[in-house]
Design a protein around this motif. Structure first.
Motif, short mmCIF file in Angstrom:
data_model
loop_
_atom_site.label_atom_id
_atom_site.label_comp_id
_atom_site.label_asym_id
_atom_site.label_seq_id
_atom_site.Cartn_x
_atom_site.Cartn_y
_atom_site.Cartn_z
N TRP A 111 9.48 -1.76 -3.96
CA TRP A 111 8.53 -0.71 -4.36
C TRP A 111 7.55 -1.33 -5.33
CZ3 TRP A 111 10.62 3.22 -8.46
CH2 TRP A 111 11.48 2.60 -9.35
N ASP A 112 6.55 -0.57 -5.74
CA ASP A 112 5.47 -1.12 -6.57
C ASP A 112 5.97 -1.76 -7.87
OD1 ASP A 112 3.59 -0.48 -4.68
OD2 ASP A 112 2.89 1.35 -5.68
N PRO B 272 14.11 -2.11 0.98
CA PRO B 272 13.61 -0.72 0.94
C PRO B 272 14.68 0.24 0.44
CG PRO B 272 12.92 -1.79 2.97
CD PRO B 272 13.89 -2.74 2.29
N TRP B 273 14.23 1.24 -0.31
CA TRP B 273 15.17 2.16 -0.94
C TRP B 273 16.20 2.76 0.02
CZ3 TRP B 273 16.67 2.19 -5.60
CH2 TRP B 273 15.80 1.97 -6.67
N SER C 84 8.69 9.62 -0.73
CA SER C 84 7.51 9.18 0.03
C SER C 84 6.80 10.35 0.70
CB SER C 84 7.91 8.13 1.06
OG SER C 84 8.85 8.66 1.98
#
Length: 444
Positions: free
Chosen positions: A39-40, A66-67, A273
């Protein structure tokens, strides 16, 4: 941030006298791998870590997952004693299981040696990200990324004179960021189905996702503020009358009413998201989400640059709390490079590094950063972050976290989204499920 740890399902002045990490602090340069979610903030940490590489001589590698897959991937790694990760930024809910199963290195002696004092961090992040057992000075992580559920709203829409006038006539107050859950619902109802700039919009996007943790991370923001408790404060694991109290049932009813009245069509399985997308695309007037999204909102060409505002989770009739997110950084016990990994934590804990972390888009938990006189005005969302971190409450951090979570996901989703039974029946069922978990563990 909360992402389920599936173990039970699958089986300025902080560093007194400290100096910057130098190339002489380790016998030889190492390649260290840090594992986190994709993520960012992780991208920001990559850039920040170049300073560590330059000062230490170590080289940083990163494993970002990814989460939706992060917990399962890292669970397999930890449970197998894998050596991929030297450093782990794991979720707060992982502390209990990781400590009791020997996955993380206990950091007390290291903190004492390096002058790292947990009193120099936001208390809620120490309890949430570092301690196990809770309430004891036993530390398994350094608070790394403070996070909390808060709200974003279309400040530009709220400011429109015609909407201000209509709202005030209807509710007798200004159209502004809501301070109570009742006001939140009023604002959401006001915008639901309204046409703005030729487009039909909706009141709010909230967490409803069932598969991992989403609806739990959402509904708790209502439950806490109506009086829900995880158990008897004077008798651990006594749930009856606390989890399923009359007040807690009203909180669950409120969340369902907000879902029924004021969310976009098709939002029955939404989490972070989806809420971000709905907000940035102009579908909703407000969104529930973790604070990590706020830098991205500010930078977005459609909703940033002053078009958005931020407010803490509103108070309810039984209290004022918000669901804690965020993570701590730990040294993995199976790493062969623990000394170098500890150097990274020492470097990361420095006030000047923590200040850069905040500026880069990371949410520092160091009090020297967040209590600086200029912090509250350093970003449009900084004051809301401070206000939100002052009211946090967290979900279970038991080693059986995953079983407890999946039970709540099912019970709550079946009521809120599927409309099955009553709120009281849903919470009664949850007490039954959780009692079984704790009985199996010999805690009841």
């Amino acid at each position: 941030m909360r992402h389920n740890f599936m173990k039970s399902v699958a089986a300025a002045g902080m560093l007194a006298g400290a100096v910057a990490v130098s190339s002489t602090s380790s016998a030889q340069a190492e390649d260290l791998t840090l594992c986190w979610a994709a993520w960012d903030p992780a991208n920001a940490l990559v850039e920040l870590s170049k300073d560590f590489e330059a000062k230490s001589g170590h080289k940083m590698k990163f494993e970002f997952v990814p989460w939706p897959n992060f917990a399962d991937r890292m669970l397999n790694e930890l449970n197998s004693g894998g050596k991929l990760c030297d450093l782990m930024i794991g979720d707060s809910q992982w502390i209990g299981g990781s400590a009791e199963n020997g996955h993380y290195v206990k950091l007390n002696d290291f903190f004492k040696k390096e002058g790292i004092d947990m009193a120099d961090f936001i208390p809620a992040t120490v309890t949430g990200y570092a301690e196990w057992p809770k309430g004891t000075p036993n530390y398994w992580a350094l608070p790394a990324f403070g996070d909390v559920v808060g709200w974003t709203y279309r400040k530009d829409w709220f400011a429109r004179p015609e909407l201000q006038a209509e709202f005030k006539q209807k509710y007798g107050r200004d159209l502004d960021a809501p301070k109570s859950l009742e006001e939140l619902k009023q604002v959401a109802e006001f915008f639901q189905g309204r046409e703005i700039d030729g487009k039909k919009v909706y009141g709010a996007s909230i967490y409803t996702e069932r598969g991992s943790e989403g609806i739990t991370m959402g509904v708790t923001n209502a439950l806490y503020n109506y009086g829900f408790q995880y158990g008897n404060p004077d008798k651990p694991y006594e749930l009856e009358g606390f989890v399923n109290s009359e007040q807690a049932a009203k909180g669950l009813e409120f969340y369902k009413s907000l879902y029924d009245c004021c969310t976009p069509p098709g939002s029955s399985d939404w989490y972070m998201s989806e809420n971000i997308d709905a907000y940035k695309s102009g579908q909703v007037a407000m969104q529930m989400n973790f604070a990590f999204i706020w830098p991205g909102v500010e930078a977005d060409p459609n909703v940033g640059g002053g078009k958005s505002g931020y407010f803490p989770n509103p108070a309810g009739p039984g209290g004022h709390f918000a669901q804690l997110g965020g993570q701590g950084i730990s040294v993995v016990a199976y790493s062969d490079k623990q000394d170098a990994a500890l150097e990274y934590i020492k470097w990361f804990a420095q006030p000047e590094v923590q200040q850069k972390w905040w500026k880069a888009g990371g949410y520092s938990a160091l009090r020297a950063v967040v209590e600086d006189p200029g912090f509250a005005t350093s970003q449009p969302y900084a004051q809301t972050f401070l206000d939100s971190m002052a009211i946090v409450k967290d979900f279970w951090a038991e080693p059986s976290y995953a079983s407890l979570l999946l039970a709540m996901q099912s019970r709550v989703h079946n009521y809120v989204v599927a409309g099955q039974g009553t709120a009281k029946e849903a919470l009664d069922g949850l007490v039954k499920d959780w009692d079984e978990v704790f009985e199996d563990e010999g805690k009841k």
